[in-house]
Design an enzyme around this catalytic site. Structure first.
Site, PDB file in Angstrom:
ATOM      1  N   SER A  23      -2.840  25.667  25.898  1.00 48.80           N
ATOM      2  CA  SER A  23      -1.720  25.377  25.017  1.00 48.80           C
ATOM      3  C   SER A  23      -1.483  26.528  24.047  1.00 48.80           C
ATOM      4  O   SER A  23      -2.403  26.958  23.346  1.00 48.80           O
ATOM      5  CB  SER A  23      -1.969  24.095  24.215  1.00 48.80           C
ATOM      6  N   ASP A  39       7.998  22.977  29.756  1.00 46.99           N
ATOM      7  CA  ASP A  39       8.768  21.767  29.453  1.00 46.99           C
ATOM      8  C   ASP A  39       9.933  21.554  30.420  1.00 46.99           C
ATOM      9  O   ASP A  39      10.531  20.474  30.454  1.00 46.99           O
ATOM     10  CB  ASP A  39       9.288  21.802  28.014  1.00 46.99           C
ATOM     11  N   LYS A  67      13.629  21.134  18.778  1.00 48.04           N
ATOM     12  CA  LYS A  67      12.474  20.400  18.256  1.00 48.04           C
ATOM     13  C   LYS A  67      11.384  21.372  17.801  1.00 48.04           C
ATOM     14  O   LYS A  67      10.796  21.217  16.731  1.00 48.04           O
ATOM     15  CB  LYS A  67      11.929  19.451  19.335  1.00 48.04           C
ATOM     16  N   SER A  68      11.135  22.394  18.608  1.00 49.64           N
ATOM     17  CA  SER A  68      10.069  23.346  18.281  1.00 49.64           C
ATOM     18  C   SER A  68      10.360  24.094  16.988  1.00 49.64           C
ATOM     19  O   SER A  68       9.482  24.274  16.138  1.00 49.64           O
ATOM     20  CB  SER A  68       9.890  24.338  19.433  1.00 49.64           C
ATOM     21  N   ARG A 109       8.395  23.840  13.123  1.00 46.92           N
ATOM     22  CA  ARG A 109       7.892  25.029  12.456  1.00 46.92           C
ATOM     23  C   ARG A 109       8.610  25.265  11.123  1.00 46.92           C
ATOM     24  O   ARG A 109       7.981  25.656  10.138  1.00 46.92           O
ATOM     25  CB  ARG A 109       8.040  26.245  13.385  1.00 46.92           C
ATOM     26  N   GLY A 154       2.152  15.829  19.503  1.00 44.78           N
ATOM     27  CA  GLY A 154       1.089  16.798  19.748  1.00 44.78           C
ATOM     28  C   GLY A 154       1.288  18.082  18.968  1.00 44.78           C
ATOM     29  O   GLY A 154       0.319  18.711  18.531  1.00 44.78           O
ATOM     30  N   SER A 204       2.907  30.147  28.180  1.00 45.89           N
ATOM     31  CA  SER A 204       3.920  29.742  27.189  1.00 45.89           C
ATOM     32  C   SER A 204       4.017  30.714  26.018  1.00 45.89           C
ATOM     33  O   SER A 204       4.234  30.313  24.871  1.00 45.89           O
ATOM     34  CB  SER A 204       3.618  28.334  26.653  1.00 45.89           C
TER      35      SER A 204
END
Length: 439
Positions: free
Chosen positions: A166, A324, A21-22, A26, A93, A194
């Site tokens: 974040s 996560d 997903k990440s 991007r 988000g 992260s």
């Protein structure tokens, strides 16, 4: 809708991990900012990533979706949006945070909104940094959260931002920085959580021909008394242009954690393909976690094989770099022998839900001996049967479903796995787990 494990046969099989997903977020965003046409192979088509895709189309990218690839005709950084337009990002988000910076490169004002969960996401650090870089933003409800209006005017320059809430703030600034007038220098104050997600961002930026730099700074003696204000990292990106490329999305370790975790809990053998040994994903940590809990794991260039007898032991684990994984590991701890101590993940409170609080609340309903700490959870096992709620958090829903491998568990609002793993039920069925979704 409600989700539960209906039946379990012998668990084994070879499955392909869903696309990251990440990386999909991007990739479609960078392709849309690029000069030329990109082919994105094996993208994840989920609620969150489609929010990014639709937003990119609003800014002028021409995107055609096919079964196993997306064809993206980029804007070359020339972002055009209708005056006064509002875009509903639903629950994404990642889209909100990355596109807030990018929107300041467009020709007109734009407002981003979303569902009730999205409207709780903290945005103040990013909005403050954008102000330092020449961008005017407005929180419609005056609470530094969505809905957020963004005006054109990304001049660039230098900014300081906290790194503990974040990593998406930093990724947002770095992705948009090359298209600003001056480029961007981002100074990180205090702890950087992260960081693998920032590494991931810089990695894919390189694939689209944009270079950035990073310095890890030595702490000053003054930082001992005021570490949260100490500059610990420095990222730079000069003005450049993104160039279209063909890019293949790798498998997602976050989603694979439910598959690997299921076999670790129940016992059996599984091989998950499309998980790369040299991946920059922080959630690759799940391999070490499951190995330390007692599973036998072998890793090849592009796959992971796990064998388990279903007997797990508790561990101590720092999740600062892989927040996560919190719901998955909390669930594993609830079914393991001994104590599992999860720490370093205070930023897990700023996800789709406060994941520390929600894991504590829902696992306690199942009789788990669990303690909530500011930065994590202490779990002594003891999970049993019961009804729990996902709080509309996709990761919580999938993680809690794993308890159903050993006990009768019903997850309310269980359908939210669509956010990141649309074919979750089908893939689980491939390895012998029959999940039921019903009203």
């Amino acid at each position: 809708m409600k989700l539960k494990v209906k039946n379990v046969s012998k668990i084994n099989g070879i499955v392909k991990a869903p696309p990251s997903k990440s990386y999909t977020h991007r990739a479609v965003i960078l392709a849309s900012l690029s000069k030329g046409t990109s082919i994105l192979k094996d993208p994840l088509s989920s609620e969150d990533t489609i929010a990014s895709l639709k937003t990119c189309e609003k800014f002028g990218a021409n995107i055609n979706k096919y079964d196993d690839y997306w064809l993206v005709e980029g804007t070359a950084g020339n972002l055009q949006i209708g005056f006064g337009e509002t875009i509903d990002l639903e629950n994404s988000g990642t889209t909100l945070r990355i596109m807030t910076s990018i929107a300041s490169l467009a020709n007109n004002k734009i407002t981003f909104t979303g569902d009730e969960s999205l409207k709780t996401r903290p945005m103040e650090p990013l909005l403050n940094s954008l102000k330092e870089l020449g961008v005017k933003t407005k929180s419609i409800n005056n609470n530094n959260k969505a809905p957020i209006q963004v005006s054109p005017g990304f001049k660039g320059g230098s900014t300081e931002i906290v790194g503990s809430i974040s990593s998406q703030y930093i990724s947002s600034l770095l992705i948009s920085g090359p298209l600003s007038n001056l480029g961007v220098e981002v100074k990180i104050k205090g702890k950087l959580s992260s960081k693998p997600y920032i590494d991931m961002t810089r990695d894919i930026m390189r694939k689209f021909s944009v270079k950035s730099s990073h310095e890890s700074l030595t702490k000053h003696k003054d930082c001992k008394n005021n570490f949260n204000k100490c500059i610990t990292h420095l990222f730079r990106v000069e003005p450049q242009e993104y160039i279209a490329t063909d890019y293949t999305i790798e498998g997602d370790y976050s989603s694979a954690s439910y598959l690997l975790g299921a076999v670790a809990i129940y016992g059996g053998e599984i091989t998950v393909k499309n998980l790369f040994k040299d991946s920059k994903q922080g959630d690759k940590l799940i391999i070490d976690v499951l190995r330390n809990m007692g599973a036998k794991i072998s890793v090849k260039h592009d796959s992971v094989t796990l064998k388990s007898d279903g007997r797990l032991k508790g561990i101590d684990i720092n999740l600062q770099e892989a927040p996560d994984l919190l719901p998955t590991i909390a669930t594993l701890g609830a079914l393991a022998n001994g104590e599992t101590n999860i720490y370093g993940v205070e930023h897990g409170r700023f996800k789709e839900t406060d994941r520390i609080a929600r894991c504590f609340e829902e696992l306690a309903k199942l009789g788990v001996d669990i303690q909530q700490n500011p930065d994590g959870l202490k779990i002594k096992g003891g999970a049993g049967s019961g009804t729990v709620n996902s709080h509309k958090d996709h990761r919580l829903a999938m993680a809690l479903s794993l308890v159903g491998l050993k006990h009768d568990v019903v997850i309310e609002d269980g359908e939210v796995f669509d956010v990141s793993f649309p074919n979750f039920i089908e893939v689980m069925a491939e390895i012998g787990i029959d999940l039921e979704l019903y009203d």
